[in-house]
Design an enzyme around this catalytic site. Structure first.
Site, PDB file in Angstrom:
ATOM      1  N   LYS A 124      -6.346  -9.290  -6.718  1.00 13.81           N
ATOM      2  CA  LYS A 124      -5.186  -9.003  -7.750  1.00 13.81           C
ATOM      3  C   LYS A 124      -5.802  -9.202  -9.305  1.00 13.81           C
ATOM      4  O   LYS A 124      -5.184  -8.451 -10.197  1.00 13.81           O
ATOM      5  CB  LYS A 124      -3.960  -9.882  -7.724  1.00 13.81           C
ATOM      6  CG  LYS A 124      -3.281  -9.660  -6.475  1.00 13.81           C
ATOM      7  CD  LYS A 124      -2.477  -8.561  -6.385  1.00 13.81           C
ATOM      8  CE  LYS A 124      -1.509  -8.475  -5.094  1.00 13.81           C
ATOM      9  NZ  LYS A 124      -2.352  -8.249  -3.948  1.00 13.81           N
ATOM     10  N   LYS A 159       3.888 -10.808  -8.506  1.00 17.81           N
ATOM     11  CA  LYS A 159       3.329 -11.014  -7.250  1.00 17.81           C
ATOM     12  C   LYS A 159       2.446 -12.161  -6.994  1.00 17.81           C
ATOM     13  O   LYS A 159       1.829 -12.607  -8.099  1.00 17.81           O
ATOM     14  CB  LYS A 159       2.357  -9.761  -6.921  1.00 17.81           C
ATOM     15  CG  LYS A 159       1.744  -8.952  -7.956  1.00 17.81           C
ATOM     16  CD  LYS A 159       1.384  -7.517  -7.521  1.00 17.81           C
ATOM     17  CE  LYS A 159       0.809  -6.931  -8.925  1.00 17.81           C
ATOM     18  NZ  LYS A 159       0.500  -5.575  -8.634  1.00 17.81           N
ATOM     19  N   ARG A 209      -3.749   4.855  -2.944  1.00 12.92           N
ATOM     20  CA  ARG A 209      -4.995   4.443  -2.252  1.00 12.92           C
ATOM     21  C   ARG A 209      -6.157   5.181  -2.328  1.00 12.92           C
ATOM     22  O   ARG A 209      -6.171   6.246  -2.152  1.00 12.92           O
ATOM     23  CB  ARG A 209      -4.736   4.016  -0.795  1.00 12.92           C
ATOM     24  CG  ARG A 209      -6.167   3.634  -0.255  1.00 12.92           C
ATOM     25  CD  ARG A 209      -6.886   2.655  -0.742  1.00 12.92           C
ATOM     26  NE  ARG A 209      -6.240   1.413  -1.278  1.00 12.92           N
ATOM     27  CZ  ARG A 209      -5.723   0.235  -0.470  1.00 12.92           C
ATOM     28  NH1 ARG A 209      -6.330   0.200   0.820  1.00 12.92           N
ATOM     29  NH2 ARG A 209      -5.174  -0.797  -0.769  1.00 12.92           N
ATOM     30  N   ARG A 224       1.290   6.332  -1.104  1.00 13.52           N
ATOM     31  CA  ARG A 224       2.024   5.563  -0.100  1.00 13.52           C
ATOM     32  C   ARG A 224       3.474   5.617  -1.005  1.00 13.52           C
ATOM     33  O   ARG A 224       3.639   4.812  -1.819  1.00 13.52           O
ATOM     34  CB  ARG A 224       1.742   4.367   0.099  1.00 13.52           C
ATOM     35  CG  ARG A 224       0.218   4.345   0.956  1.00 13.52           C
ATOM     36  CD  ARG A 224      -0.685   3.166   0.780  1.00 13.52           C
ATOM     37  NE  ARG A 224      -0.916   2.971  -0.504  1.00 13.52           N
ATOM     38  CZ  ARG A 224      -1.735   1.954  -0.950  1.00 13.52           C
ATOM     39  NH1 ARG A 224      -1.920   0.958  -0.033  1.00 13.52           N
ATOM     40  NH2 ARG A 224      -1.851   1.731  -2.054  1.00 13.52           N
ATOM     41  N   ARG A 232       8.455  -1.596  -2.721  1.00 11.35           N
ATOM     42  CA  ARG A 232       6.971  -1.666  -2.121  1.00 11.35           C
ATOM     43  C   ARG A 232       6.506  -0.358  -1.376  1.00 11.35           C
ATOM     44  O   ARG A 232       7.170   0.118  -0.657  1.00 11.35           O
ATOM     45  CB  ARG A 232       6.647  -2.862  -1.441  1.00 11.35           C
ATOM     46  CG  ARG A 232       7.003  -4.003  -2.163  1.00 11.35           C
ATOM     47  CD  ARG A 232       7.326  -5.240  -1.408  1.00 11.35           C
ATOM     48  NE  ARG A 232       8.280  -5.135  -0.393  1.00 11.35           N
ATOM     49  CZ  ARG A 232       8.674  -5.978   0.576  1.00 11.35           C
ATOM     50  NH1 ARG A 232       7.854  -6.889   0.826  1.00 11.35           N
ATOM     51  NH2 ARG A 232       9.507  -5.770   1.404  1.00 11.35           N
ATOM     52  N   ASP A 272      -5.860   0.842  -6.050  1.00 16.92           N
ATOM     53  CA  ASP A 272      -4.566   1.059  -5.955  1.00 16.92           C
ATOM     54  C   ASP A 272      -4.263   1.706  -7.204  1.00 16.92           C
ATOM     55  O   ASP A 272      -4.221   0.844  -8.262  1.00 16.92           O
ATOM     56  CB  ASP A 272      -3.476  -0.191  -5.507  1.00 16.92           C
ATOM     57  CG  ASP A 272      -3.462  -0.649  -3.999  1.00 16.92           C
ATOM     58  OD1 ASP A 272      -3.982   0.364  -3.287  1.00 16.92           O
ATOM     59  OD2 ASP A 272      -2.838  -1.737  -3.945  1.00 16.92           O
ATOM     60  N   GLU A 280      -4.452  -2.731  -8.517  1.00 14.42           N
ATOM     61  CA  GLU A 280      -5.082  -3.780  -7.253  1.00 14.42           C
ATOM     62  C   GLU A 280      -6.535  -3.038  -6.961  1.00 14.42           C
ATOM     63  O   GLU A 280      -6.757  -1.931  -6.688  1.00 14.42           O
ATOM     64  CB  GLU A 280      -4.131  -3.861  -6.129  1.00 14.42           C
ATOM     65  CG  GLU A 280      -4.498  -5.141  -5.477  1.00 14.42           C
ATOM     66  CD  GLU A 280      -3.920  -4.941  -3.973  1.00 14.42           C
ATOM     67  OE1 GLU A 280      -3.892  -6.068  -3.427  1.00 14.42           O
ATOM     68  OE2 GLU A 280      -3.002  -4.243  -3.792  1.00 14.42           O
ATOM     69  N   ASN A 282      -8.978  -3.771  -3.818  1.00 20.44           N
ATOM     70  CA  ASN A 282      -8.926  -4.438  -2.355  1.00 20.44           C
ATOM     71  C   ASN A 282     -10.581  -4.364  -1.960  1.00 20.44           C
ATOM     72  O   ASN A 282     -11.067  -3.113  -1.995  1.00 20.44           O
ATOM     73  CB  ASN A 282      -7.992  -3.845  -1.283  1.00 20.44           C
ATOM     74  CG  ASN A 282      -6.702  -4.125  -1.719  1.00 20.44           C
ATOM     75  OD1 ASN A 282      -5.867  -5.011  -1.476  1.00 20.44           O
ATOM     76  ND2 ASN A 282      -6.029  -2.887  -2.367  1.00 20.44           N
TER      77      ASN A 282
HETATM   78  N1  LIG Z   1       3.176  -2.848 -11.906  1.00 20.54           N
HETATM   79  C1  LIG Z   1       3.715  -2.127 -10.759  1.00 20.54           C
HETATM   80  N2  LIG Z   1       4.882  -1.222 -10.876  1.00 20.54           N
HETATM   81  C2  LIG Z   1       5.596  -0.999  -9.849  1.00 20.54           C
HETATM   82  N3  LIG Z   1       5.416  -1.096  -8.595  1.00 20.54           N
HETATM   83  C3  LIG Z   1       4.390  -2.023  -8.459  1.00 20.54           C
HETATM   84  C4  LIG Z   1       3.618  -2.809  -9.309  1.00 20.54           C
HETATM   85  N4  LIG Z   1       2.596  -3.323  -8.940  1.00 20.54           N
HETATM   86  C5  LIG Z   1       2.917  -3.457  -7.564  1.00 20.54           C
HETATM   87  N5  LIG Z   1       3.885  -2.811  -7.150  1.00 20.54           N
HETATM   88  C6  LIG Z   1       4.702  -2.314  -5.961  1.00 20.54           C
HETATM   89  O1  LIG Z   1       4.462  -3.278  -4.918  1.00 20.54           O
HETATM   90  C7  LIG Z   1       3.682  -2.942  -4.057  1.00 20.54           C
HETATM   91  C8  LIG Z   1       2.501  -3.951  -3.624  1.00 20.54           C
HETATM   92  O2  LIG Z   1       1.837  -4.135  -4.704  1.00 20.54           O
HETATM   93  P1  LIG Z   1       0.156  -4.612  -4.794  1.00 20.54           P
HETATM   94  O3  LIG Z   1      -0.045  -4.915  -5.841  1.00 20.54           O
HETATM   95  O4  LIG Z   1      -0.470  -3.309  -4.511  1.00 20.54           O
HETATM   96  O5  LIG Z   1      -0.050  -5.758  -3.588  1.00 20.54           O
HETATM   97  P2  LIG Z   1      -0.420  -5.727  -2.270  1.00 20.54           P
HETATM   98  O6  LIG Z   1      -1.530  -6.608  -2.045  1.00 20.54           O
HETATM   99  O7  LIG Z   1       0.748  -6.610  -1.772  1.00 20.54           O
HETATM  100  O8  LIG Z   1      -0.499  -4.380  -1.737  1.00 20.54           O
HETATM  101  C9  LIG Z   1       2.959  -1.717  -4.343  1.00 20.54           C
HETATM  102  O9  LIG Z   1       2.983  -0.801  -3.214  1.00 20.54           O
HETATM  103  C10 LIG Z   1       4.003  -1.083  -5.371  1.00 20.54           C
HETATM  104  O10 LIG Z   1       5.197  -0.405  -4.383  1.00 20.54           O
HETATM  105 MG   LIG Z   2      -1.706  -2.941  -2.637  1.00 19.80          MG
END
Ligand SMILES: Nc1ncnc2c1ncn2[C@@H]1O[C@H](COP(=O)(O)OP(=O)(O)O)[C@@H](O)[C@H]1O
Ligand SMILES: [Mg+2]
Length: 314
Positions: A124, A159, A209, A224, A232, A272, A280, A282
Site C-alpha cells: 500500500k 484502507k 491490474r 476489474r 471494490r 493497480d 497499489e 503488489n
Molecule cells: N483511491 C481509490 N478510489 C476509488 N476506489 C478505490 C481507491 N482505492 C481503492 N479503491 C477500491 O478498493 C479496491 C481495493 O483497493 P486496493 O488499494 O487495490 O487494495 P487491495 O489490496 O484490497 O486490492 C479497489 O479495487 C477499488 O475498487
Molecule cells: Mg488491489
C-alpha cells in the site's frame, strides 16, 4: 531447471484461474521439474534452510489437477529457483519467512521475488515513491488528521496497510453518518496507521491490474469492474475482469516502475491503476495471469518463464 514453489495449501488453489498454477503448467511444459513447498515446513536446521518438498506433476483435469510425490527434505540451494507465492496477510510470520528466505539466499539460493524486496516493499505504501502518479493520499493514524482529510476530499477511500482482496476497504463521504466509527475502527482508536485516498470516480471503468515481469510491462491490463452496488473492484469481491490494451498513461506508469522494481529483485509485480492514478503495487503473490491470457491471447505465464530462465542464467 528445478523449481520450488512456496504455496498456500494445494487443495485451496483454483486450478482454472490461479496464477501460480499457470506458472506451474508453463514450467512443466518447458520440461522444468516443479516442487511444492508448504510454508509451515520451511525451517533452518543443520546449517541450511530446508523444507519438505513434494515433486508435482500437473494434469489438464481441473478437478484432479496435480499429483504430488511423497515429500522429502531438501535444502533450498538444491533448486535453481525458489518462487515465493504465499498470499498475505503480511504479518510477523510472513516477515519470518522472508528472514529464512534471505538466509537461503546467503547460502546461494535464488529467490523470487527477492526476500528483502518482499519484506521492504509495502503493497500500500510503496506508491508514495511515485507522487507524480498517485491520487491525493494521506498515511496517518491520528483520527483528527483523517477526519480533516474526509472534509477536504468530500469523498475518500480508507484502507488498512496490510490488506488484500479489498478486505477492510471503506468509502467515506463528508456526510457519512458512520465516518467517526469507520476511522475509530480502522485505526483501532488511533493506534494503527492506515491509508486514506481521494475517491477516484474512474473506478467505474475498473481497477486495472497491470503486470510487470522482469522489468517489462505486459501489454494488456485486466480492468476489474465492481459489481453493481459494490465499491471494490477486486475479483475476490465479485468484480468482473475485462482485458484491455494499455492506455498511454498505463504504459507510462508501468514503464517507469518496471525497471526500478526489477533492479530490486522484484521479478513480478502487479500494479493497480484506477483512471490515471497508481493506487497499489503488489509483490507478494500477484495474480490475473489466466484472465489476461484467456481474453487477449497474450502468453503471460510464458513471459514469466522467459524472465525467470533469463534471471537464473545470470
Ligand atoms: N483511491 C481509490 N478510489 C476509488 N476506489 C478505490 C481507491 N482505492 C481503492 N479503491 C477500491 O478498493 C479496491 C481495493 O483497493 P486496493 O488499494 O487495490 O487494495 P487491495 O489490496 O484490497 O486490492 C479497489 O479495487 C477499488 O475498487
Ligand atoms: Mg488491489
Amino acid at each position: 531447471m528445478k523449481l520450488a514453489f512456496i504455496l498456500d495449501p494445494l487443495e485451496h488453489l483454483k486450478p482454472w484461474k490461479d496464477s501460480s498454477v499457470a506458472m506451474l503448467r508453463a514450467a512443466q511444459a518447458r520440461g522444468h521439474e516443479t516442487f511444492a513447498v508448504m510454508r509451515p515446513a520451511l525451517a533452518w536446521r543443520a546449517g541450511a534452510v530446508r523444507a519438505a518438498c513434494a515433486r508435482l506433476s500437473l494434469r489438464d483435469d481441473h478437478r484432479d489437477w496435480f499429483a504430488a510425490q511423497a515429500p522429502r527434505e531438501m535444502a533450498l540451494t538444491d533448486f535453481d529457483a525458489v518462487l515465493m507465492r504465499q498470499d498475505p496477510p503480511f504479518d510477523m510470520e510472513y516477515v519470518a519467512a522472508t528472514w529464512l528466505l534471505e538466509r537461503a539466499e546467503g547460502e546461494g539460493a535464488r529467490v523470487f521475488n527477492a526476500a528483502r524486496a518482499l519484506r521492504d516493499h509495502s503493497e500500500k505504501l510503496s506508491i508514495l515513491e511515485f507522487p507524480q502518479f498517485i491520487p491525493d493520499t494521506l498515511v496517518a493514524r491520528e483520527p483528527e488528521a483523517l477526519q480533516a482529510f474526509i472534509d477536504e476530499m468530500g469523498d475518500a477511500i480508507f484502507k488498512p496497510v496490510d490488506g488484500m482482496g479489498g478486505a477492510g476497504v471503506f468509502r467515506v463521504t463528508r456526510s457519512d453518518p458512520n465516518r467517526n466509527v469507520i476511522v475509530e475502527t480502522l485505526t483501532d482508536n488511533g493506534a494503527r496507521t492506515i491509508v486514506a485516498q481521494r475517491f477516484l470516480p474512474g473506478i467505474a471503468q475498473g481497477d486495472k491490474r497491470i503486470l510487470l515481469i522482469g522489468g517489462k510491462v505486459v501489454p494488456w491490463a485486466l480492468a476489474r469492474i465492481p459489481k453493481p452496488g459494490e465499491t471494490r473492484g477486486n475479483l475476490a469481491t465479485g468484480g468482473t475482469g475485462v482485458a484491455q490494451p494499455l492506455t498511454a498513461r498505463d504504459r507510462e506508469i508501468g514503464e517507469t516502475l518496471a525497471p526500478l522494481l526489477a533492479a530490486r529483485g522484484v521479478l513480478l509485480a502487479g500494479i493497480d491503476v484506477i483512471g490515471d492514478c497508481l493506487t497499489e503495487i503488489n509483490v507478494t503473490s500477484p495474480t490475473c495471469f489466466v484472465e489476461i491470457a484467456q481474453q487477449s491471447g497474450f502468453d503471460v505465464a510464458g513471459m514469466f518463464m522467459d524472465a525467470l530462465e533469463r534471471e537464473c542464467r545470470k
